[in-house]
Every structure is written in structure tokens, then in C-alpha cells.
Design a protein around this motif. Structure first.
Motif, mmCIF file in Angstrom:
data_model
loop_
_atom_site.group_PDB
_atom_site.id
_atom_site.type_symbol
_atom_site.label_atom_id
_atom_site.label_comp_id
_atom_site.label_asym_id
_atom_site.label_seq_id
_atom_site.Cartn_x
_atom_site.Cartn_y
_atom_site.Cartn_z
ATOM 1 N N LYS A 84 0.821 -1.221 0.000
ATOM 2 C CA LYS A 84 0.000 0.000 0.000
ATOM 3 C C LYS A 84 0.852 1.266 0.000
ATOM 4 N N TYR A 85 2.144 1.136 0.352
ATOM 5 C CA TYR A 85 3.022 2.305 0.380
ATOM 6 C C TYR A 85 3.853 2.375 -0.898
ATOM 7 N N THR A 86 4.136 3.578 -1.346
ATOM 8 C CA THR A 86 4.991 3.784 -2.515
ATOM 9 C C THR A 86 6.363 4.266 -2.064
ATOM 10 N N TYR A 87 7.319 4.202 -2.965
ATOM 11 C CA TYR A 87 8.701 4.557 -2.608
ATOM 12 C C TYR A 87 8.812 5.979 -2.066
ATOM 13 N N ASP A 88 7.930 6.885 -2.562
ATOM 14 C CA ASP A 88 8.006 8.280 -2.153
ATOM 15 C C ASP A 88 6.982 8.643 -1.078
ATOM 16 N N ASN A 89 6.298 7.624 -0.571
ATOM 17 C CA ASN A 89 5.329 7.840 0.504
ATOM 18 C C ASN A 89 5.324 6.618 1.409
ATOM 19 N N TYR A 90 6.433 6.432 2.120
ATOM 20 C CA TYR A 90 6.614 5.252 2.965
ATOM 21 C C TYR A 90 6.913 5.734 4.382
ATOM 22 N N PRO A 91 5.946 5.644 5.281
ATOM 23 C CA PRO A 91 6.158 6.174 6.630
ATOM 24 C C PRO A 91 7.363 5.543 7.320
ATOM 25 N N LYS A 92 8.067 6.334 8.076
ATOM 26 C CA LYS A 92 9.266 5.874 8.775
ATOM 27 C C LYS A 92 8.971 4.683 9.682
ATOM 28 N N GLU A 93 7.862 4.739 10.413
ATOM 29 C CA GLU A 93 7.515 3.665 11.331
ATOM 30 C C GLU A 93 7.244 2.360 10.582
ATOM 31 N N ALA A 94 6.565 2.474 9.430
ATOM 32 C CA ALA A 94 6.260 1.283 8.631
ATOM 33 C C ALA A 94 7.536 0.669 8.078
ATOM 34 N N LYS A 95 8.440 1.509 7.605
ATOM 35 C CA LYS A 95 9.716 1.032 7.073
ATOM 36 C C LYS A 95 10.510 0.309 8.152
ATOM 37 N N GLU A 96 10.624 0.918 9.331
ATOM 38 C CA GLU A 96 11.421 0.336 10.399
ATOM 39 C C GLU A 96 10.831 -0.981 10.881
ATOM 40 N N HIS A 97 9.499 -1.059 10.969
ATOM 41 C CA HIS A 97 8.851 -2.288 11.419
ATOM 42 C C HIS A 97 9.122 -3.417 10.435
#
Length: 235
Positions: A84-97
Motif C-alpha cells: 500500500k506504500y509507494t517509494y516516495d510515501n513510505y512512513p518511517k515507522e512502517a519502514k522500520e517495522h
């Protein structure tokens, strides 16, 4: 002679469940680590231990390892994607998790459990990566994590091989698991069209490769990645 023990992360469903079932049939004692065990098909069976744990909690993995105890086989299977996330709209918390679950936890578990394996001069570690780590993926951080896991497999094969420990990896393309719930029908159709049989892999097909790497695989097969993609990425 005591049974061999195997830890399977994400062994409550999908590919992990297929691996757990196969190892039970080979008379292994298994420990399954997962976030929940709703409708767990192996619950309550002899030789099955369930541990509820969120693998994004990297800090407490040593506590988890102590609860698990000594093992002969580590199957780093747990992982997920976030399309659901794109490369230019990827929340920091989602990335880290995601990076914690898909890359950092597997690496730390190799660090923790290889200590006992080295003492016994035996161990089998199998990492579940993905074709996403080989050819790129719309979920950029999923692809990055899986590429890292493939590279970690090579590194740890070199680091641990002289101690009788093999570290190998599988890289399946899309499989018929709950992860497909996150993909839309257009994307599913595109995945199927990219393989010669126009279908997803069955969990059991991937599990057979994992179980072989974890059991009968010769010691000289170490640090490799087995492609399971039905010509999606033929090389």
C-alpha cells in the motif's frame, strides 16, 4: 537418541506451517514463533511448542532465544510486505517495522542460535527470502530487506561453515498464502502471467526445498539461494 529441534518463525500459517508439518513428519521437535496462533492447525500436538512474539521487537530477541533453548535447525521464515506504500510515501515507522521483521530479526537470530550450534559443531539455518530481493519489487523496502537477507545468507555461510553449520536461502516468487490478500487482482494476474504454469506456488512446494536444506542438504551446499519461481527469473 534425542529428537532434533527446529525453530520456525512464522510457522503458524502459509509456507512456515507447511515446513512445520513436514518436520513433524520427520520426527523433529518444533518450536513455532508467531504473533498469534488463531486457528493454528498444529496447536496441542506432541512435539509442538508455541511462542507468541512480535519479531519487530529486536531488543528482546535474546530473551526469546533463552525461552526457545538449544536448537539444531533455524528456519527464518517470518516476513511480510506493505504494497500500500509507494517509494516516495513510505512512513518511517512502517519502514522500520518491516526491516526489523524481514531482515534485522533473522540476522540477530542467526547470531544468537549459532552460538550453541558452534559448540555442537552442527546446525542448519534456512532463510526465506523472495524473488523481490533479486529483481526489485514495488514495495521497495520489502525488496531491500529480502536482498539483504540473501546477502546475509552468503556472509553467514562463510562465517559459520567451518563449524559444521550450513546457511542457505530460498527465493520464491508469489505463493498461495495470506500475503496475497494485500495485492489487488490486477497485480495477481500479472504475477501469474509471468510464470509458465499461470499460477502461484503452493506453500508445500516451497516447503520441500526448505526442509531439504534443513535436513538432507550436503554440508558442501552452503551460502546458496534456491530460486523457486517457475521461470519468472530464469538464470
Amino acid at each position: 537418541m534425542s529428537k532434533k529441534r527446529a525453530l520456525i518463525t512464522g510457522g503458524n500459517k502459509g509456507i512456515g506451517l507447511a515446513v512445520a508439518t513436514a518436520l513433524l513428519e520427520l520426527d523433529y521437535e518444533i518450536v513455532v514463533v508467531a504473533r498469534n496462533f488463531d486457528n493454528f492447525q498444529l496447536g496441542g500436538l506432541p512435539n509442538v511448542t508455541e511462542i507468541q512474539y512480535d519479531l519487530s521487537d529486536i531488543e528482546n530477541l535474546p530473551v526469546l532465544a533463552k525461552e526457545v533453548g538449544e536448537i539444531d535447525v533455524l528456519i527464518n521464515n517470518a516476513g511480510y510486505m506493505q504494497p500500500k506504500y509507494t517509494y516516495d510515501n513510505y512512513p518511517k515507522e512502517a519502514k522500520e517495522h518491516l526491516m526489523n521483521v524481514d531482515l534485522h530479526a533473522p540476522v540477530e537470530l542467526m547470531n544468537l542460535f549459532s552460538v550453541g550450534m558452534k559448540k555442537r559443531k552442527y546446525g542448519r539455518i534456512v532463510n526465506t527470502a523472495s524473488i523481490a530481493g533479486q529483481i526489485g519489487h514495488p514495495d521497495v523496502w520489502y525488496g531491500i530487506a529480502k536482498a539483504g537477507l540473501i546477502n546475509a545468507t552468503k556472509i553467514y555461510g562463510k562465517l559459520l561453515g567451518s563449524d559444521g553449520i550450513t546457511v542457505n536461502c530460498v527465493a520464491p516468487s508469489a505463493a498461495e498464502t495470506d500475503m496475497q490478500n494485500d495485492n489487488d487482482e490486477k497485480r495477481k494476474a500479472a504475477f501469474k502471467a509471468a510464470v509458465v504454469t499461470n499460477r502461484f506456488a503452493e506453500p508445500e512446494e516451497v516447503a520441500k526445498a526448505i526442509v531439504w536444506l534443513a535436513t538432507d542438504c550436503p554440508e558442501y551446499i552452503n551460502g546458496i539461494t534456491i530460486d523457486i519461481n517457475n521461470t519468472f527469473y530464469a538464470r
